[in-house]
Design a protein around this motif. Structure first.
Motif, mmCIF file in Angstrom:
data_model
loop_
_atom_site.group_PDB
_atom_site.id
_atom_site.type_symbol
_atom_site.label_atom_id
_atom_site.label_comp_id
_atom_site.label_asym_id
_atom_site.label_seq_id
_atom_site.Cartn_x
_atom_site.Cartn_y
_atom_site.Cartn_z
ATOM 1 N N LYS A 128 0.552 0.076 -2.326
ATOM 2 C CA LYS A 128 0.180 -1.231 -2.873
ATOM 3 C C LYS A 128 -1.330 -1.387 -3.027
ATOM 4 O O LYS A 128 -1.794 -2.307 -3.669
ATOM 5 C CB LYS A 128 0.696 -2.348 -1.970
ATOM 6 C CG LYS A 128 2.191 -2.468 -1.937
ATOM 7 C CD LYS A 128 2.585 -3.645 -1.065
ATOM 8 C CE LYS A 128 4.066 -3.876 -1.100
ATOM 9 N NZ LYS A 128 4.432 -5.111 -0.414
ATOM 10 N N THR A 129 -2.098 -0.487 -2.423
ATOM 11 C CA THR A 129 -3.552 -0.592 -2.449
ATOM 12 C C THR A 129 -4.147 0.648 -3.104
ATOM 13 O O THR A 129 -3.769 1.763 -2.762
ATOM 14 C CB THR A 129 -4.110 -0.725 -1.016
ATOM 15 O OG1 THR A 129 -3.486 -1.835 -0.373
ATOM 16 C CG2 THR A 129 -5.609 -0.929 -1.035
ATOM 17 N N GLN A 186 -5.198 -4.582 -4.983
ATOM 18 C CA GLN A 186 -4.085 -4.822 -4.067
ATOM 19 C C GLN A 186 -2.933 -5.468 -4.824
ATOM 20 O O GLN A 186 -3.137 -6.437 -5.562
ATOM 21 C CB GLN A 186 -4.529 -5.745 -2.927
ATOM 22 C CG GLN A 186 -3.433 -6.163 -1.980
ATOM 23 C CD GLN A 186 -2.934 -5.029 -1.105
ATOM 24 O OE1 GLN A 186 -3.709 -4.207 -0.642
ATOM 25 N NE2 GLN A 186 -1.634 -4.978 -0.880
ATOM 26 N N ARG A 187 -1.727 -4.921 -4.649
ATOM 27 C CA ARG A 187 -0.524 -5.561 -5.190
ATOM 28 C C ARG A 187 0.094 -6.368 -4.056
ATOM 29 O O ARG A 187 0.576 -5.813 -3.070
ATOM 30 C CB ARG A 187 0.455 -4.502 -5.709
ATOM 31 C CG ARG A 187 1.642 -5.127 -6.434
ATOM 32 C CD ARG A 187 2.572 -4.076 -6.964
ATOM 33 N NE ARG A 187 3.272 -3.477 -5.817
ATOM 34 C CZ ARG A 187 3.688 -2.236 -5.752
ATOM 35 N NH1 ARG A 187 3.451 -1.406 -6.743
ATOM 36 N NH2 ARG A 187 4.325 -1.790 -4.689
ATOM 37 N N GLU A 220 5.499 -8.228 -6.611
ATOM 38 C CA GLU A 220 5.791 -7.671 -7.944
ATOM 39 C C GLU A 220 5.025 -8.405 -9.044
ATOM 40 O O GLU A 220 4.652 -7.817 -10.048
ATOM 41 C CB GLU A 220 7.301 -7.753 -8.218
ATOM 42 C CG GLU A 220 7.733 -7.046 -9.474
ATOM 43 C CD GLU A 220 7.436 -5.547 -9.469
ATOM 44 O OE1 GLU A 220 7.143 -5.012 -10.554
ATOM 45 O OE2 GLU A 220 7.476 -4.924 -8.399
ATOM 46 N N ARG A 232 -1.230 -9.724 -8.144
ATOM 47 C CA ARG A 232 -2.178 -8.648 -7.842
ATOM 48 C C ARG A 232 -3.568 -9.249 -7.656
ATOM 49 O O ARG A 232 -3.876 -10.315 -8.173
ATOM 50 C CB ARG A 232 -2.229 -7.634 -8.984
ATOM 51 C CG ARG A 232 -0.895 -7.000 -9.293
ATOM 52 C CD ARG A 232 -0.961 -6.117 -10.515
ATOM 53 N NE ARG A 232 0.343 -5.761 -10.999
ATOM 54 C CZ ARG A 232 1.104 -4.788 -10.497
ATOM 55 N NH1 ARG A 232 0.673 -4.076 -9.484
ATOM 56 N NH2 ARG A 232 2.291 -4.526 -10.991
#
Length: 79
Positions: free
Chosen positions: A4-5, A40-41, A44, A47
């Protein structure tokens, strides 16, 4: 870093010569830009990013030198 990062970096160097017929010498500029970022997410649809950028210009013209630092934070959400 997790999936996610992500992180990114770039360095750009540019040399420019500007001919000026009214001046006795041409202007020579060296421009350097360094950029560092983290993305970073959060989910869904959401971000975010944080980016630091440093730019510096060195010139043979007395008033053309400069230095700049910037920090940018963004958050995006899809609907």
């Amino acid at each position: 870093m997790s999936p996610k990062t992500t992180a990114n970096a770039s360095l750009t160097l540019t040399r420019t010569q500007v001919d000026n017929p009214s001046a006795t010498i041409a202007r020579d500029d060296d421009l350097m830009t360094l950029s560092l970022g983290v993305n970073q997410r959060f989910s869904e649809k959401q971000r975010g990013a944080l980016t630091f950028r440093h730019t510096r210009r060195d010139s043979n013209a007395a008033t053309a030198d400069y230095s700049e630092n910037s920090l940018t934070a963004t958050v995006n959400m899809r609907f």
